[in-house]
Design an enzyme around this catalytic site. Structure first.
Site, PDB file in Angstrom:
ATOM      1  N   VAL A  14     -14.573  12.407   8.284  1.00 26.32           N
ATOM      2  CA  VAL A  14     -15.926  12.532   7.722  1.00 26.32           C
ATOM      3  C   VAL A  14     -16.461  13.970   7.761  1.00 26.32           C
ATOM      4  O   VAL A  14     -17.444  14.286   7.093  1.00 26.32           O
ATOM      5  CB  VAL A  14     -16.978  11.627   8.418  1.00 26.32           C
ATOM      6  CG1 VAL A  14     -16.715  10.163   8.132  1.00 26.32           C
ATOM      7  CG2 VAL A  14     -17.056  11.888   9.900  1.00 26.32           C
ATOM      8  N   THR A  17     -15.005  18.181  12.306  1.00 25.39           N
ATOM      9  CA  THR A  17     -14.499  19.521  12.628  1.00 25.39           C
ATOM     10  C   THR A  17     -15.305  20.588  11.887  1.00 25.39           C
ATOM     11  O   THR A  17     -15.672  21.612  12.467  1.00 25.39           O
ATOM     12  CB  THR A  17     -13.001  19.631  12.272  1.00 25.39           C
ATOM     13  OG1 THR A  17     -12.313  18.559  12.904  1.00 25.39           O
ATOM     14  CG2 THR A  17     -12.418  20.947  12.740  1.00 25.39           C
ATOM     15  N   LYS A  38     -11.875  20.255  21.970  1.00 27.45           N
ATOM     16  CA  LYS A  38     -11.361  19.071  21.263  1.00 27.45           C
ATOM     17  C   LYS A  38     -10.484  18.408  22.323  1.00 27.45           C
ATOM     18  O   LYS A  38      -9.290  18.737  22.449  1.00 27.45           O
ATOM     19  CB  LYS A  38     -10.549  19.515  20.032  1.00 27.45           C
ATOM     20  CG  LYS A  38      -9.808  18.400  19.320  1.00 27.45           C
ATOM     21  CD  LYS A  38     -10.682  17.625  18.376  1.00 27.45           C
ATOM     22  CE  LYS A  38      -9.973  16.390  17.845  1.00 27.45           C
ATOM     23  NZ  LYS A  38     -10.797  15.624  16.901  1.00 27.45           N
ATOM     24  N   GLU A 116     -15.930  18.323  19.995  1.00 24.44           N
ATOM     25  CA  GLU A 116     -15.612  17.409  18.884  1.00 24.44           C
ATOM     26  C   GLU A 116     -14.954  16.160  19.442  1.00 24.44           C
ATOM     27  O   GLU A 116     -13.950  16.235  20.160  1.00 24.44           O
ATOM     28  CB  GLU A 116     -14.674  18.066  17.855  1.00 24.44           C
ATOM     29  CG  GLU A 116     -14.400  17.079  16.707  1.00 24.44           C
ATOM     30  CD  GLU A 116     -13.382  17.536  15.677  1.00 24.44           C
ATOM     31  OE1 GLU A 116     -13.058  18.734  15.601  1.00 24.44           O
ATOM     32  OE2 GLU A 116     -12.909  16.644  14.931  1.00 24.44           O
TER      33      GLU A 116
END
Ligand SMILES: Nc1ncnc2c1ncn2[C@@H]1O[C@H](COP(=O)(O)OP(=O)(O)O)[C@@H](O)[C@H]1O
Ligand SMILES: [Mg+2]
Length: 236
Positions: A14, A17, A38, A116
């Site tokens: 979506v 990032t 991450k 993220e």
């Protein structure tokens, strides 16, 4: 509550990032010290016998940090599968304690952190431990990235509602046009309904732009789009 954001999405692909990188670039542009993470990445590529995540590389470039790659992305898996499955197929297990320690190191190094997530909130990282549990432990406010297209009201409200049930501090929504086909009426009406029903601000809509490619980092493009399209109040 820590400073910065945990970026989740209504789904994979979506634009988490792009949004996490764009926000890191905005913080950096304001002269703020921002780190990125991450924690777990799947679908990574092999470079000189090490696995590298495009997401982690994009985030590191966006925040312009010299932190070790392994600190930013402690777990990377080659298969594009859910983390628990990818770990099992690599005969390993995600050690949550290692992620906690790496996160604490980044908290000590930086004034702000942009993390993220992995897929959406109910992606499993361990037998009964999900992304939502990690977000909750990290004690960062949450931003939800969603699509502008049909179906997004349901996906976005489900994500917001689930986050709230888990006590997360949901700060707002960013709508991202990760594909070219969105229609203006759909975008506008969906944004208004999401605002009305969630009671949350929509910090902005990121337009589809071919130059927003996570495999080709372009600081000028990323920063200009985020400066123009994202509400300045997002930086807290
Ligand atoms: N606004 C946009 N315009 C053009 N391409 C985009 C946009 N947002 C995302 N993309 C592309 O779509 C793909 C998915 O975005 P990404 O940020 O990686 O999603 P996620 O992190 O949620 O999986 C990437 O290849 C990215 O380059
Ligand atoms: Mg991503």
């Amino acid at each position: 509550m820590g400073k910065g954001y945990f970026i989740t999405g209504t789904d994979t692909g979506v634009g988490k990032t792009i949004v996490a990188g764009g926000l890191a670039a905005l913080y950096k542009d304001r002269g703020l010290d921002v780190g990125v993470m991450k924690p777990v990445a799947t679908g990574c590529k092999r470079v000189n016998n090490a696995l590298v995540s495009d997401d982690a590389v994009f985030l590191k470039l966006s925040a312009e940090v010299d932190d070790d790659y392994e600190l930013i992305n402690p777990y990377s898996f080659e298969q594009p599968l859910a983390p628990t499955v990818a770990a099992r197929l690599s005969n390993t297990k995600i050690d949550l304690e290692k992620i906690r320690m790496d996160y604490d190191s980044l908290c000590e190094k930086h004034d702000y952190l942009i993390i993220e997530g992995i897929g959406g909130l109910l992606v499993p990282l361990d037998e009964y431990y999900f992304v939502v549990d990690m977000a909750s432990e990290m004690e960062l406010p949450l931003i939800v990235v969603c699509r502008p297209t049909i179906g997004t009201i349901n996906h976005t409200l489900l994500t917001v509602s689930y986050a709230r049930q888990h006590g997360l501090d949901v700060k707002g929504i960013i709508i991202n046009e990760s594909t070219e086909d969105s229609d203006d009426t759909v975008k506008k009406t969906n944004a208004d309904e999401i605002k009305r029903l969630s009671g949350l601000p929509v910090f902005g809509t990121i337009p589809f732009d071919k130059r927003l490619d996570i495999s080709k980092y372009n600081k000028d493009v990323l920063l200009k789009i985020f400066r123009d399209k994202i509400d300045k109040d997002i930086i807290i």
